[in-house]
Design a protein around this motif. Structure first.
Motif: not given
Length: 267
Positions: A34, A41, A44, A65, A68, A72, A88, A91-94, A98
């Protein structure tokens, strides 16, 4: 609160200058992926293929998950009470993966590549002082081999090789700029170390020969060539390049070609 990640050496993470200790291998591997793609992005699929070497188990996505979530939690603990930003937000979820939402300067590898590109532009423009300063600033970010203590799958292994090769190229260019600026005396110690670490790399040997010769140490310049030639013939079964042989002949015969930058630095 600034989150910084360093990968040019052992992996280091800090929040507001306070280190975060990461002990688990695979979450560290995910974070390195990352970080090297900060602001973009990472899918996964890419993460699972990296972590499990293209053969993720059936439980790969749920396990990812979990990794991650662990990252976090570490970030949340460090960010607690230090403003509105949460893990969050960093470390952003798309939908497809991520994203690490950091400024370019917050990841040392990203900052290094910016400085490397600027330094190479200065080289091409003939601005030797700017090239030396800018490339040197980028090289000073390194603390060891890239991703030195991170487990690497197929993608990180390629990135590590690329970064390490770029570092050697930038070292060569920065030393070239310094030689053009007449700093041969100051370079002798650094070049001796580089030639010992990379005994088969002609560029560093050529630069050491030039620096030694310009410092009035012709016999040592000839000895540097002899060592390189012996190593190349013994280990690779080849002779040094025509360019290096010409440089050796110029030193051996005392020709003024040693002071011709277009000859010495012809890349």
């Amino acid at each position: 609160m600034r989150v910084e990640i360093k990968v040019l050496g052992p992996l280091e993470v800090s929040v507001g200058g306070v280190p975060i200790v990461l002990t688990a291998s695979k979450p560290s591997q995910a974070l390195a992926m990352l970080a090297l793609n900060a602001g973009r992005v990472v899918t996964m699929n890419a993460l699972t293929e990296e972590i499990w070497d293209r053969e993720p188990p059936r439980s790969g996505l749920p396990t990812l998950h979990t990794y991650i979530l662990k990252l976090r939690r570490k970030l949340d603990a460090a960010l607690a009470g230090n403003g509105a930003r949460t893990a969050k937000d960093v470390l952003v979820t798309r939908r497809s993966g991520y994203l690490l939402d950091l400024e370019p300067g917050d990841v040392d590898a990203v900052r290094y590549e910016q400085l490397s590109a600027a330094g190479r532009r200065a080289v091409n423009a003939g601005d030797h002082e700017r090239a030396s300063v800018t490339l040197g600033e980028g090289l000073n970010l390194w603390r060891g081999a890239a991703l030195a203590d991170v487990a690497t799958g197929p993608q990180l292994a390629i990135e590590a090789v690329r970064l390490n090769e770029n570092r050697l190229g930038d070292l060569h260019l920065r030393i070239e700029a310094d030689l053009r600026l007449g700093r041969h005396h100051q370079l002798l110690g650094e070049l001796a170390t580089l030639c010992a670490r990379h005994p088969l790399l002609e560029n560093f040997c050529a630069q050491q020969m030039v620096a030694l010769c310009r410092s009035g140490r012709q016999s040592q310049a000839l000895e540097a060539y002899r060592r390189l030639r012996a190593d190349m013939t013994d280990q690779l079964g080849v002779e040094p390049s025509h360019r290096l042989r010409r440089l050796h002949h110029g030193i051996l015969t005392g020709q003024a070609v040693i002071d011709d930058p277009e000859f010495v630095f012809n890349r």
